[in-house]
Motif scaffolding. Structure first.
Motif, PDB file in Angstrom:
ATOM      1  N   ASP A   1       5.863   5.640   1.219  1.00 58.43           N
ATOM      2  CA  ASP A   1       5.483   7.004   0.845  1.00 58.43           C
ATOM      3  C   ASP A   1       5.633   7.126  -0.665  1.00 58.43           C
ATOM      4  OD1 ASP A   1       5.440   9.705   0.189  1.00 58.43           O
ATOM      5  OD2 ASP A   1       6.652  10.329   1.901  1.00 58.43           O
TER       6      ASP A   1
ATOM      7  N   THR B   1       0.829  -1.202   0.000  1.00 55.76           N
ATOM      8  CA  THR B   1       0.000   0.000   0.000  1.00 55.76           C
ATOM      9  C   THR B   1       0.865   1.254   0.000  1.00 55.76           C
ATOM     10  OG1 THR B   1      -1.872   1.078   1.092  1.00 55.76           O
ATOM     11  CG2 THR B   1      -0.206   0.106   2.524  1.00 55.76           C
TER      12      THR B   1
ATOM     13  N   GLU C   1      -0.928   8.752   7.974  1.00 56.71           N
ATOM     14  CA  GLU C   1      -2.052   8.275   7.162  1.00 56.71           C
ATOM     15  C   GLU C   1      -2.276   6.782   7.357  1.00 56.71           C
ATOM     16  OE1 GLU C   1      -3.185   7.922   2.401  1.00 56.71           O
ATOM     17  OE2 GLU C   1      -1.651   9.350   3.068  1.00 56.71           O
ATOM     18  N   ILE C   2      -1.169   6.059   7.574  1.00 57.96           N
ATOM     19  CA  ILE C   2      -1.210   4.623   7.824  1.00 57.96           C
ATOM     20  C   ILE C   2      -0.488   4.354   9.127  1.00 57.96           C
ATOM     21  CG2 ILE C   2      -0.359   2.376   7.036  1.00 57.96           C
ATOM     22  CD1 ILE C   2      -0.831   3.254   4.211  1.00 57.96           C
TER      23      ILE C   2
ATOM     24  N   ALA D   1       4.254  -0.838   3.289  1.00 53.19           N
ATOM     25  CA  ALA D   1       3.744   0.503   2.997  1.00 53.19           C
ATOM     26  C   ALA D   1       4.909   1.406   2.614  1.00 53.19           C
ATOM     27  CB  ALA D   1       3.005   1.075   4.208  1.00 53.19           C
TER      28      ALA D   1
ATOM     29  N   TYR E   1       1.113   5.570   0.657  1.00 49.34           N
ATOM     30  CA  TYR E   1       0.529   6.660   1.428  1.00 49.34           C
ATOM     31  C   TYR E   1       1.249   7.954   1.099  1.00 49.34           C
ATOM     32  CZ  TYR E   1       4.519   6.049   4.650  1.00 49.34           C
ATOM     33  OH  TYR E   1       5.768   5.957   5.204  1.00 49.34           O
ATOM     34  N   GLU E   2       0.655   9.084   1.504  1.00 53.17           N
ATOM     35  CA  GLU E   2       1.212  10.395   1.160  1.00 53.17           C
ATOM     36  C   GLU E   2       1.484  11.284   2.362  1.00 53.17           C
ATOM     37  OE1 GLU E   2      -0.388  12.449  -2.376  1.00 53.17           O
ATOM     38  OE2 GLU E   2      -1.968  10.925  -2.330  1.00 53.17           O
TER      39      GLU E   2
END
Length: 261
Positions: A143, A111, A118-119, A141, A113-114
């Motif tokens: 960025d 996954t 967020e996670i 995860a 995320y930005e």
């Protein structure tokens, strides 16, 4: 099986059963166990033998729109290479587990995320400028803005290393491998990432093109610990030479070089 052709790599993909996990392993940890800061990036050093770089490297600012040396540029290429790298890792580790007479469980999800927080991994928010394996939830995860910047500055081969390193942490969890010091766990994951790329190339499941070894060497220098980082510190990953040596030991010598036990 399906043949995927993405950018400079060709990957034969295979699917495998869904997994379970247990802990959080950051790619670029500096001083803490779970939440870590990102690293700066170094451009290719121009060594005659890219598998034997030194500890030098000039930091490059993130976020530029310049294509890498192999012409990688677009978000679409980035997404294709991420998918290709994951499938290559699944194929490789499913084969290794099968040869050992064990059932392979792939990492549950990958996954992007930005934003900071967020996670979360467990109760720990993940920071920007990072990539991690979280075994509580069994996911990788990253960025996406940071990863795209590295992709553009270093090249697409870096993504195969990044995913290979994080996937290696998932494999360590599955095998119950633990060390007293973080650096031991991290250098082994670098070796495992090298084995996955090198063995996949030898099996003609992955095609390594001109310039890819330079990109891998540049990426390894970029994620090295800062000078003066104690090797025994929590979150230490290793110097540029240590990380490069570990990766290319696996790349040349296969998984046996990584001492999985």
């Amino acid at each position: 099986m399906e043949l995927f052709r993405y950018s400079d790599f060709e990957v034969v993909a295979a699917m495998s059963p869904l997994p379970r996990g247990g802990r959080f392993w950051p790619l670029f940890a500096l001083v803490v166990t779970l939440v870590v800061a990102g690293a700066c990036f170094a451009g290719p050093g121009g060594e005659e033998d890219p598998t034997q770089p030194d500890d030098s490297g000039t930091p490059v600012a993130t976020g530029t729109a310049q294509a890498g040396a192999d012409g990688t540029m677009t978000v679409e290429e980035f997404e294709q290479d991420i998918q290709s790298a994951v499938r290559a890792a699944e194929l490789y580790w499913s084969g290794e587990f099968r040869e050992a007479g064990q059932r392979f469980q792939r990492v549950g999800r990958i996954t992007a995320y930005e934003r900071d927080g967020e996670i979360e991994c467990g109760s720990q928010p993940l920071p920007r400028n990072n990539a991690v394996y979280c075994s509580e939830g069994d996911f990788i995860a990253y960025d996406i803005n940071w990863a795209v910047a590295a992709f553009r500055q270093i090249g697409d081969a870096f993504l195969y290393y990044l995913l290979g390193h994080e996937y290696a942490h998932g494999v360590q969890i599955r095998l119950g491998i633990r060390y007293e010091f973080t650096i031991e766990q991290e250098l082994q994951a670098d070796c495992m990432a090298g084995a996955y790329i090198g063995d996949s190339e030898r099996a003609q499941a992955l095609s390594v093109q001109d310039g890819d070894l330079d990109e891998l060497a540049a990426g390894l220098r970029a994620v090295a610990d800062d000078p003066g980082q104690p090797w025994f510190a929590e979150g230490a990953h290793g110097t540029a030479k240590q990380r490069t040596d570990a990766f290319f030991a696996g790349y040349r010598g296969s998984i046996e070089a990584c001492e999985l036990g």
